[in-house]
Scaffold this motif. Structure first.
Motif, PDB file in Angstrom:
ATOM      1  N   ARG A 106       0.822  -1.206   0.000  1.00 33.49           N
ATOM      2  CA  ARG A 106       0.000   0.000   0.000  1.00 33.49           C
ATOM      3  C   ARG A 106       0.851   1.248   0.000  1.00 33.49           C
ATOM      4  N   ASN A 107       0.428   2.252  -0.757  1.00 36.96           N
ATOM      5  CA  ASN A 107       1.018   3.586  -0.637  1.00 36.96           C
ATOM      6  C   ASN A 107      -0.010   4.612  -1.066  1.00 36.96           C
ATOM      7  N   TRP A 108       0.033   5.766  -0.415  1.00 33.39           N
ATOM      8  CA  TRP A 108      -0.987   6.788  -0.624  1.00 33.39           C
ATOM      9  C   TRP A 108      -1.028   7.294  -2.052  1.00 33.39           C
ATOM     10  N   GLU A 109       0.111   7.536  -2.653  1.00 35.39           N
ATOM     11  CA  GLU A 109       0.127   8.115  -3.996  1.00 35.39           C
ATOM     12  C   GLU A 109      -0.563   7.194  -4.999  1.00 35.39           C
ATOM     13  N   GLY A 110      -0.227   5.910  -4.949  1.00 31.43           N
ATOM     14  CA  GLY A 110      -0.865   4.978  -5.867  1.00 31.43           C
ATOM     15  C   GLY A 110      -2.348   4.844  -5.603  1.00 31.43           C
ATOM     16  N   PHE A 111      -2.723   4.784  -4.325  1.00 26.57           N
ATOM     17  CA  PHE A 111      -4.144   4.671  -3.996  1.00 26.57           C
ATOM     18  C   PHE A 111      -4.922   5.878  -4.478  1.00 26.57           C
ATOM     19  N   SER A 112      -4.430   7.072  -4.217  1.00 33.31           N
ATOM     20  CA  SER A 112      -5.188   8.279  -4.578  1.00 33.31           C
ATOM     21  C   SER A 112      -5.393   8.367  -6.086  1.00 33.31           C
ATOM     22  N   ARG A 113      -4.387   7.940  -6.866  1.00 37.58           N
ATOM     23  CA  ARG A 113      -4.554   7.955  -8.320  1.00 37.58           C
ATOM     24  C   ARG A 113      -5.590   6.919  -8.771  1.00 37.58           C
ATOM     25  N   ARG A 114      -5.536   5.742  -8.172  1.00 39.01           N
ATOM     26  CA  ARG A 114      -6.520   4.723  -8.534  1.00 39.01           C
ATOM     27  C   ARG A 114      -7.926   5.146  -8.132  1.00 39.01           C
ATOM     28  N   LEU A 115      -8.049   5.700  -6.938  1.00 40.35           N
ATOM     29  CA  LEU A 115      -9.363   6.105  -6.450  1.00 40.35           C
ATOM     30  C   LEU A 115      -9.983   7.174  -7.337  1.00 40.35           C
ATOM     31  N   ALA A 116      -9.161   8.069  -7.852  1.00 41.57           N
ATOM     32  CA  ALA A 116      -9.678   9.152  -8.699  1.00 41.57           C
ATOM     33  C   ALA A 116     -10.422   8.614  -9.917  1.00 41.57           C
ATOM     34  N   THR A 117      -9.995   7.456 -10.423  1.00 42.18           N
ATOM     35  CA  THR A 117     -10.654   6.897 -11.606  1.00 42.18           C
ATOM     36  C   THR A 117     -12.033   6.326 -11.297  1.00 42.18           C
ATOM     37  N   HIS A 118     -12.403   6.248 -10.014  1.00 33.38           N
ATOM     38  CA  HIS A 118     -13.701   5.675  -9.643  1.00 33.38           C
ATOM     39  C   HIS A 118     -14.833   6.696  -9.672  1.00 33.38           C
ATOM     40  N   ALA A 119     -14.510   7.969  -9.732  1.00 30.48           N
ATOM     41  CA  ALA A 119     -15.569   8.987  -9.710  1.00 30.48           C
ATOM     42  C   ALA A 119     -16.576   8.822 -10.833  1.00 30.48           C
ATOM     43  N   PRO A 120     -16.164   8.600 -12.081  1.00 25.49           N
ATOM     44  CA  PRO A 120     -17.168   8.397 -13.131  1.00 25.49           C
ATOM     45  C   PRO A 120     -18.077   7.193 -12.851  1.00 25.49           C
ATOM     46  N   ARG A 121     -17.519   6.158 -12.267  1.00 19.84           N
ATOM     47  CA  ARG A 121     -18.337   4.986 -11.916  1.00 19.84           C
ATOM     48  C   ARG A 121     -19.391   5.371 -10.888  1.00 19.84           C
ATOM     49  N   TRP A 122     -18.979   6.119  -9.865  1.00 16.67           N
ATOM     50  CA  TRP A 122     -19.947   6.552  -8.855  1.00 16.67           C
ATOM     51  C   TRP A 122     -21.026   7.439  -9.472  1.00 16.67           C
ATOM     52  N   ASN A 123     -20.645   8.263 -10.435  1.00 21.45           N
ATOM     53  CA  ASN A 123     -21.628   9.115 -11.100  1.00 21.45           C
ATOM     54  C   ASN A 123     -22.681   8.277 -11.810  1.00 21.45           C
ATOM     55  N   PHE A 124     -22.248   7.230 -12.532  1.00 24.13           N
ATOM     56  CA  PHE A 124     -23.211   6.359 -13.203  1.00 24.13           C
ATOM     57  C   PHE A 124     -24.092   5.626 -12.205  1.00 24.13           C
ATOM     58  N   LEU A 125     -23.538   5.287 -11.057  1.00 22.95           N
ATOM     59  CA  LEU A 125     -24.313   4.582 -10.035  1.00 22.95           C
ATOM     60  C   LEU A 125     -25.228   5.507  -9.240  1.00 22.95           C
ATOM     61  N   GLY A 126     -25.054   6.812  -9.375  1.00 25.88           N
ATOM     62  CA  GLY A 126     -25.849   7.749  -8.581  1.00 25.88           C
ATOM     63  C   GLY A 126     -25.408   7.819  -7.140  1.00 25.88           C
ATOM     64  N   VAL A 127     -24.130   7.526  -6.871  1.00 24.16           N
ATOM     65  CA  VAL A 127     -23.604   7.547  -5.506  1.00 24.16           C
ATOM     66  C   VAL A 127     -23.114   8.952  -5.166  1.00 24.16           C
ATOM     67  N   ASN A 128     -23.580   9.469  -4.055  1.00 23.56           N
ATOM     68  CA  ASN A 128     -23.140  10.776  -3.586  1.00 23.56           C
ATOM     69  C   ASN A 128     -21.769  10.636  -2.926  1.00 23.56           C
ATOM     70  N   TYR A 129     -20.862  11.576  -3.167  1.00 24.59           N
ATOM     71  CA  TYR A 129     -19.534  11.486  -2.570  1.00 24.59           C
ATOM     72  C   TYR A 129     -18.922  12.872  -2.411  1.00 24.59           C
ATOM     73  N   TYR A 130     -17.900  12.914  -1.563  1.00 25.60           N
ATOM     74  CA  TYR A 130     -17.170  14.144  -1.266  1.00 25.60           C
ATOM     75  C   TYR A 130     -15.954  14.224  -2.193  1.00 25.60           C
ATOM     76  N   ARG A 131     -15.824  15.320  -2.904  1.00 19.42           N
ATOM     77  CA  ARG A 131     -14.689  15.494  -3.816  1.00 19.42           C
ATOM     78  C   ARG A 131     -13.507  16.059  -3.034  1.00 19.42           C
ATOM     79  N   SER A 132     -12.835  15.164  -2.342  1.00 20.34           N
ATOM     80  CA  SER A 132     -11.718  15.567  -1.484  1.00 20.34           C
ATOM     81  C   SER A 132     -10.631  16.250  -2.298  1.00 20.34           C
ATOM     82  N   PRO A 133     -10.105  17.373  -1.808  1.00 23.22           N
ATOM     83  CA  PRO A 133      -8.989  18.024  -2.507  1.00 23.22           C
ATOM     84  C   PRO A 133      -7.704  17.195  -2.465  1.00 23.22           C
TER      85      PRO A 133
END
Length: 531
Positions: free
Chosen positions: A500-527
């Motif tokens: 695990r490392n933060w940099e790799g995780f944060s980049r991978r997590l960023a790619t999930h936002a479009p998926r959440w949008n299609f699912l209608g999932v509400n989320y916080y756009r953390s800076p």
């Protein structure tokens, strides 16, 4: 757990409607962290959360075409159910028929789900092989196939989550070989349905989120001072008198036994174990409204819509109390196929140390008599625990370490890292601040094995992320506080620490936002996330 003198309820925000997911997950046996192979350091496919143990990219890609099918071995209903969940995900967005076949050799373009006699991957591990001609997922147990399907889902374009048919030139999956299994067998979340009531469809939406990220336990906090939320047929006043309000007022509500069983079945189909909690001897005001003769509270039981804690308790020296506990545990245990019953046990300043220990020990025996393994918040370690009992650590090192001395296992839920009802920062509209401000990196950047003194990896069964509902009135508000911290904690629970490392995780997590949008999932756009 709730700190005393919690702030009053903040107003919930109106947000985008939540969608339903299709998913999976499971609970392994108690016994601390699973043994995992050393991670293979290769180029990591950027989309998968939690990060798999081993990722080996290939060349080319698999194209999901109109001729695609799903192939399973005959005779296993669980595997067939997994195949149907996958087909139900793919069909709406692609418009493809995606038949499920249980006979004949796999054809080109097939997704193949197979059980294997190889035990190396354990109860929840899987191997996913994506080639140009097919996708193959193998596992030793059906739960592993579920988890492999979730990884395949994340490798598909996010548009696959749409419930409307979309026109695309190709639905592609990059060629890759993934070998994966979890670090911990208990990877959980808790939803407080007592302070604010959540409907059956809302609970199912939360289960879907857990399953997408390979979390396998949903701990339901079913009773507290503000409301009793499950039908107990031998004690009807629990719901007729104790379920009728919630924090801030409002109608409250409860699950009938049929509704609770529906939630359990829905979770079970996605390999999520429901762990019911009836918090006692404290946090029992709603129960005592219906049965005031069991009260040793600081004040007479009455409907309560506030958020302070520590004023209510069952009497520890009345035999009628243990008859009540037996009725409640017996009925809920009969409805719950999972092996656990959570007795709460937190925040009781009223009973003496001796009476509190007596209550915990007698309740522990009742739970065992009804065939369940008791779980309780860390305070239960002030009593003598069975080696099979599990303590959920949330505040201190010393109490959790005391549980370990009895041979008990520990679930880590440190409030400063895992409490999803804490605000992200001071500007967050929802949530509280008594434990900490918890940004995504705070939830991610810690190692359970070194977090608490006296508690080693061998003592830890897993981690759990609670969301208490003082300020959380509906599922969209819960999603906002959970996402994206819930996937961060899912990776803490699943992925080996060294991988695990933060940099790799944060980049991978960023790619999930479009998926959440299609699912209608509400989320916080953390800076903190490079969206």
């Amino acid at each position: 757990m709730q700190a005393r003198n919690s702030p009053s309820v903040a107003s919930a925000i109106l947000v985008i409607c939540s969608g339903l997911l299709a998913a999976c997950s499971t609970t392994g046996s108690v016994g601390g962290p699973a043994r995992v192979p050393a991670p293979i350091r290769t180029a990591v496919t950027p989309r998968v959360v939690p990060e798999p143990v081993s990722v080996t990219p290939g060349s080319g890609a698999f194209v999901l075409a109109s001729s695609a099918s799903i192939v399973v071995d005959p005779g296993n209903m669980e595997v067939s159910r997994t195949a149907e969940l996958l087909a139900s995900l793919v069909r709406p967005s692609t418009g493809f028929a995606v038949p499920i076949s249980t006979s004949g050799a796999p054809v080109r373009g097939a997704i193949v789900l197979r059980l294997s006699a190889d035990t190396a991957l354990g109860a929840e591990g899987y191997q996913l092989t994506v080639g140009a001609d097919s996708v193959r997922i193998t596992a030793h147990a059906p739960a592993g196939l579920f988890h492999g399907v979730q990884t395949l889902r994340q490798l598909l374009p996010p548009q696959i989550e749409s419930h409307l048919a979309l026109s695309r030139t190709a639905w592609t999956v990059p060629s890759v070989t993934i070998t994966d299994r979890p670090r911990y067998s208990w990877r959980g979340a808790m939803l407080d349905v007592a302070r604010h009531f959540f409907t059956v469809p809302e609970v199912k939406q939360y289960i879907d989120l857990l399953a997408l990220y390979k979390l396998n336990v949903l701990h339901l906090h079913l009773a507290d001072d503000q409301g009793w939320r499950i039908e107990i047929k031998s004690r009807p006043r629990l719901t007729s008198a104790g379920s009728v309000t919630q924090v801030g007022g409002g109608p409250g509500g409860y699950f009938t036994q049929d509704e609770y069983s529906d939630i359990v079945r829905y979770a079970q189909a996605r390999y999520v174990t429901i762990v019911p909690e009836i918090d006692m001897p404290g946090h029992t005001n709603a129960a005592l409204v219906g049965y005031p003769e069991l009260s040793c509270s600081k004040r007479p039981p009455a409907l309560y819509t506030g958020t302070e804690v520590g004023f209510s308790t069952l009497c520890a020296n009345k035999e009628e109390t243990y008859a009540f506990v037996d009725d409640v545990v017996r009925e809920i245990a009969a409805l719950t196929p999972g092996r656990y019953f959570h007795m709460g046990g937190d925040e009781n300043p009223i009973l003496s140390k001796e009476d509190y220990a007596k209550f915990v020990e007698r309740t522990q025996d009742i739970v065992a008599r009804h065939g369940k393994q008791m779980v309780g918040w860390e305070e239960i370690a002030r009593a003598r625990l069975h080696p099979t009992t599990i303590a959920q650590a949330w505040a201190t090192d010393t109490v959790a370490a005391a549980a370990v001395q009895y041979g008990a296992k520990v679930i880590l839920s440190p409030a400063k890292r895992t409490y999803l009802d804490m605000k992200y920062d001071q500007s967050t509209e929802l949530g509280l601040t008594w434990a900490a401000l918890i940004e995504v990196r705070d939830a991610y950047d810690w190692d359970p094995a070194t977090y608490m003194k006296g508690v080693t990896d061998a003592n830890i069964i897993g981690i759990e992320a609670p969301i208490w509902s003082e300020t959380v009135r509906n599922i969209t508000a819960a999603q906002y506080l959970a996402m994206p911290r819930l996937p961060a904690l899912a990776e803490v629970a699943w992925t080996p620490q060294r991988a695990r490392n933060w940099e790799g995780f944060s980049r991978r997590l960023a790619t999930h936002a479009p998926r959440w949008n299609f699912l209608g999932v509400n989320y916080y756009r953390s800076p903190q996330i490079p969206w």
